[in-house]
Design a protein around this motif. Structure first.
Motif, mmCIF file in Angstrom:
data_model
loop_
_atom_site.group_PDB
_atom_site.id
_atom_site.type_symbol
_atom_site.label_atom_id
_atom_site.label_comp_id
_atom_site.label_asym_id
_atom_site.label_seq_id
_atom_site.Cartn_x
_atom_site.Cartn_y
_atom_site.Cartn_z
ATOM 1 N N CYS A 29 32.424 48.504 44.191
ATOM 2 C CA CYS A 29 31.870 49.419 45.194
ATOM 3 C C CYS A 29 32.959 50.374 45.657
ATOM 4 N N ILE A 30 32.658 51.656 45.598
ATOM 5 C CA ILE A 30 33.624 52.692 45.985
ATOM 6 C C ILE A 30 33.108 53.370 47.250
ATOM 7 N N VAL A 31 33.938 53.459 48.265
ATOM 8 C CA VAL A 31 33.542 54.106 49.526
ATOM 9 C C VAL A 31 34.118 55.521 49.536
ATOM 10 N N GLY A 32 33.259 56.524 49.415
ATOM 11 C CA GLY A 32 33.703 57.919 49.431
ATOM 12 C C GLY A 32 33.473 58.585 48.092
ATOM 13 N N ALA A 33 32.720 59.686 48.111
ATOM 14 C CA ALA A 33 32.455 60.442 46.877
ATOM 15 C C ALA A 33 33.200 61.766 46.893
ATOM 16 N N GLY A 34 34.469 61.714 47.322
ATOM 17 C CA GLY A 34 35.350 62.858 47.092
ATOM 18 C C GLY A 34 35.748 62.843 45.622
ATOM 19 N N VAL A 35 36.631 63.744 45.252
ATOM 20 C CA VAL A 35 37.026 63.860 43.851
ATOM 21 C C VAL A 35 37.608 62.537 43.334
ATOM 22 N N SER A 36 38.393 61.846 44.169
ATOM 23 C CA SER A 36 39.009 60.597 43.688
ATOM 24 C C SER A 36 37.951 59.517 43.482
ATOM 25 N N GLY A 37 37.035 59.350 44.437
ATOM 26 C CA GLY A 37 35.994 58.322 44.309
ATOM 27 C C GLY A 37 35.109 58.578 43.096
ATOM 28 N N LEU A 38 34.746 59.834 42.884
ATOM 29 C CA LEU A 38 33.881 60.169 41.745
ATOM 30 C C LEU A 38 34.600 59.944 40.417
ATOM 31 N N ALA A 39 35.872 60.356 40.367
ATOM 32 C CA ALA A 39 36.614 60.216 39.106
ATOM 33 C C ALA A 39 36.820 58.749 38.762
ATOM 34 N N CYS A 40 37.065 57.931 39.785
ATOM 35 C CA CYS A 40 37.250 56.500 39.560
ATOM 36 C C CYS A 40 35.932 55.895 39.050
ATOM 37 N N ALA A 41 34.819 56.270 39.694
ATOM 38 C CA ALA A 41 33.507 55.756 39.272
ATOM 39 C C ALA A 41 33.207 56.161 37.842
ATOM 40 N N LEU A 42 33.514 57.408 37.501
ATOM 41 C CA LEU A 42 33.229 57.894 36.155
ATOM 42 C C LEU A 42 34.021 57.121 35.104
ATOM 43 N N ASN A 58 25.820 64.225 52.903
ATOM 44 C CA ASN A 58 24.673 64.393 52.010
ATOM 45 C C ASN A 58 25.012 65.189 50.764
ATOM 46 N N ARG A 59 26.290 65.303 50.478
ATOM 47 C CA ARG A 59 26.700 65.952 49.229
ATOM 48 C C ARG A 59 27.962 65.249 48.733
ATOM 49 N N VAL A 60 28.260 65.427 47.455
ATOM 50 C CA VAL A 60 29.505 64.868 46.922
ATOM 51 C C VAL A 60 30.624 65.910 47.056
ATOM 52 N N GLY A 61 31.868 65.453 47.002
ATOM 53 C CA GLY A 61 32.991 66.403 46.931
ATOM 54 C C GLY A 61 34.018 66.254 48.026
ATOM 55 N N GLY A 62 33.619 65.709 49.197
ATOM 56 C CA GLY A 62 34.586 65.566 50.277
ATOM 57 C C GLY A 62 35.214 66.902 50.638
ATOM 58 N N ALA A 232 29.986 64.018 39.246
ATOM 59 C CA ALA A 232 28.792 63.243 39.631
ATOM 60 C C ALA A 232 27.747 63.271 38.526
ATOM 61 N N ALA A 233 27.647 64.395 37.825
ATOM 62 C CA ALA A 233 26.634 64.514 36.769
ATOM 63 C C ALA A 233 26.912 63.568 35.605
ATOM 64 N N GLY A 234 28.136 63.079 35.497
ATOM 65 C CA GLY A 234 28.474 62.132 34.428
ATOM 66 C C GLY A 234 28.067 60.704 34.756
ATOM 67 N N LEU A 235 27.525 60.492 35.956
ATOM 68 C CA LEU A 235 27.135 59.136 36.380
ATOM 69 C C LEU A 235 25.614 59.021 36.424
ATOM 70 N N PRO A 236 25.057 57.823 36.145
ATOM 71 C CA PRO A 236 23.600 57.649 36.301
ATOM 72 C C PRO A 236 23.190 57.944 37.749
ATOM 73 N N ALA A 237 21.951 58.409 37.919
ATOM 74 C CA ALA A 237 21.501 58.894 39.226
ATOM 75 C C ALA A 237 21.596 57.830 40.317
ATOM 76 N N ASP A 238 21.416 56.533 39.950
ATOM 77 C CA ASP A 238 21.378 55.509 41.007
ATOM 78 C C ASP A 238 22.765 54.988 41.397
ATOM 79 N N VAL A 239 23.816 55.552 40.839
ATOM 80 C CA VAL A 239 25.161 55.058 41.167
ATOM 81 C C VAL A 239 25.611 55.534 42.553
ATOM 82 N N ILE A 240 25.281 56.784 42.888
ATOM 83 C CA ILE A 240 25.796 57.360 44.138
ATOM 84 C C ILE A 240 24.729 57.297 45.231
ATOM 85 N N SER A 241 25.084 56.725 46.385
ATOM 86 C CA SER A 241 24.183 56.742 47.544
ATOM 87 C C SER A 241 24.748 57.738 48.551
ATOM 88 N N LEU A 242 24.033 58.846 48.733
ATOM 89 C CA LEU A 242 24.492 59.858 49.697
ATOM 90 C C LEU A 242 23.961 59.523 51.088
#
Ligand SMILES: Cc1cc2nc3c(=O)[nH]c(=O)nc-3n(C[C@H](O)[C@H](O)[C@H](O)COP(=O)(O)OP(=O)(O)OC[C@H]3O[C@@H](n4cnc5c(N)ncnc54)[C@H](O)[C@@H]3O)c2cc1C
Length: 429
Positions: A29-42, A58-62, A232-242
């Motif tokens: 589980c990753i807390v935060g969808a800034g660039v680092s959180g997204l890159a780690c998830a990817l 309600n958006r990704v990117g921080g 974010a587009a490289g991840l399945p839709a249900d991975v990120i909870s905004l």
């Protein structure tokens, strides 16, 4: 320029630990969808590791983002992507961002005149103009060319370099003149560090100098938001909870602000410079201004270097990337020096007038379109020992606060932690 909070943790080597079993019921589980959180998830997703990301907004990117306002694209602060950052290629399809670049150099406004300062290696044709109107001495320029040769392949920060020195102290120790320091390094790198004393740790300087010399400062066609959007587009839709703010990050679970508990095999805290973290930060503000014509030196940053200048940097956004403004209109982003107790609206008005005077535009043709202010924009990097550790007991931490203040630092931390987790998961199978 705001300074908040208190740096408390000291960077240490991370080291791997024992095997972990990760399932879709107990994912990473990753807390935060800034660039680092997204890159780690990817990276984890690509390695076949089940992962979920929880983001308060309600958006990704921080800290990286853009809004589209009446046909103009406003990034959250004037930011550029340096295409020489080595961490980009591992997670981004860089060509798909349709980057366009600023010219390698700048024009300095000083003592009522404009001084062109271009990279003599990449823009040799500009050298005669630079010689005719020079800031600093020949000795200064020989030093600068020497820095370029010395650091050309510097891909990341060497934290043990120049211990205890600030960038300003380093430049003085290299015996650069106060003219070149105050009229070039201070406005240019002060704009990069978001502080104008050049108090940033000297070990950061070879890296950032080298990345500007080796590549181009660029902006994507769809604004800086295109960077996190692509991750974010490289991840399945249900991975990120905004829109899911995490109130508690435990060792093997987290709890959102509605009290809902989520079990986790391992937790990665990617909140970075959020209000939840206790890290010293520089603030930033940017004003978006419409001008009646492109600035004379095309696709080039202008720097204000007079002592009383309100303007620090003018970035001709739509000249570089036409999609930043409606057809036939011209958008610049203006960042200003800290201006005492004046409000951001007052600073914007002074900057508008200053800009009109610089270029001889009619004042009513120079329109202030809006501004963005970011209280916690960049970690204060006065010493590498202020970095936040990438291990906090059983939890991992990522983000620029654990490396150095740049997108490359955020992406690097994501790679290191994703690799460490992947190794542990593989061992557990
Ligand atoms: C004005 C400005 C100019 C910059 N210029 C440049 C530049 O030119 N070049 C460059 O390389 N870098 C630049 N940077 C730095 C770069 O933007 C950052 O280094 C990078 O975006 C940091 O990413 P991050 O993932 O570490 O952190 P963040 O982007 O801060 O991500 C943290 C995320 O965690 C979320 N979050 C926080 N708390 C919670 C919670 N409780 N629950 C759930 N989610 C939470 C936040 O909403 C956010 O999305 C600039 C930054 C700013 C602000």
């Amino acid at each position: 320029m705001g300074v908040e909070g208190l740096a408390v943790e000291v960077g240490v080597d991370m080291g791997d630990d024992g095997p972990i079993v990760v399932t879709s019921d107990r994912p990473v589980c990753i807390v935060g969808a800034g660039v680092s959180g997204l890159a780690c998830a990817l990276r984890l997703h690509r390695a076949g590791v089940p992962v979920r990301v929880f983001e308060a907004e309600n958006r990704v990117g921080g800290r990286v983002g853009s809004e589209f306002v009446e046909g103009f694209r406003f990034d959250h602060g004037f930011q550029v992507l340096l295409d020489s950052y080595e961490e980009l290629a591992g997670v981004l399809d860089v060509p798909a961002l349709n980057l366009r670049s600023f010219e390698p150099g700048c024009v300095v406004k000083w003592r009522g005149d404009f001084y062109p300062l271009f990279d003599p290696v990449r823009r040799p044709s500009a050298v005669p103009r630079m010689m005719a109107k020079m800031i600093g001495s020949w000795r200064d320029w020989m030093k600068i060319v020497g820095f370029r040769a010395r650091w050309v392949n510097r891909q990341t920060v060497r934290f043990s370099e120049s211990p205890g020195l600030s960038v300003r102290e380093f430049l003085e120790r290299e015996r650069l003149s106060s003219e070149i320091i105050d009229r070039f390094f201070r406005p240019f790198f002060g704009g990069v560090f978001l502080e104008h004393e050049l108090s940033t740790a000297a070990c950061f300087f070879p890296f950032i100098f080298s990345r500007f010399s080796a590549g181009s400062a660029a902006i994507p066609e769809r604004g800086m938001q295109a960077v996190p959007d692509q991750l974010a587009a490289g991840l399945p839709a249900d991975v990120i909870s905004l829109g899911r703010r995490i109130a508690k990050v435990g060792v093997d679970h987290l709890v959102d602000d509605h009290g809902e508990r989520v079990e986790a095999a391992i937790l990665v805290d990617a909140r970075s410079l959020s209000a939840d973290t206790q890290t010293l930060a520089h603030g930033a503000a940017v004003h978006f201004i419409e001008v009646p014509a492109p600035l004379p030196e095309r696709r080039t940053l202008y720097l204000g270097a007079d002592d009383g200048s309100t303007i620090n940097v003018i970035a001709p956004l739509s000249d570089v990337q036409p999609s930043y403004a409606p057809a036939g209109r011209h958008l610049v982003a203006v960042t200003c020096y800290t201006c005492g107790s004046r409000s951001i609206e007052e600073i914007g008005e002074v900057a508008r007038r200053e800009l009109a005077t610089w270029f001889g535009f009619q004042l009513e043709m120079v329109r202030l379109l809006g501004f963005r202010s970011i209280a916690r924009a960049l970690p204060r990097f006065v010493s590498p020992s202020n970095r936040v550790s990438q291990r906090d007991g059983e939890r991992y931490r990522i983000g620029d606060v654990t490396e150095y203040p740049s997108l490359n630092g955020a992406l690097r931390s994501a790679r290191i932690v994703a690799e460490s987790i992947s190794r542990r998961v593989c061992d557990g199978r």
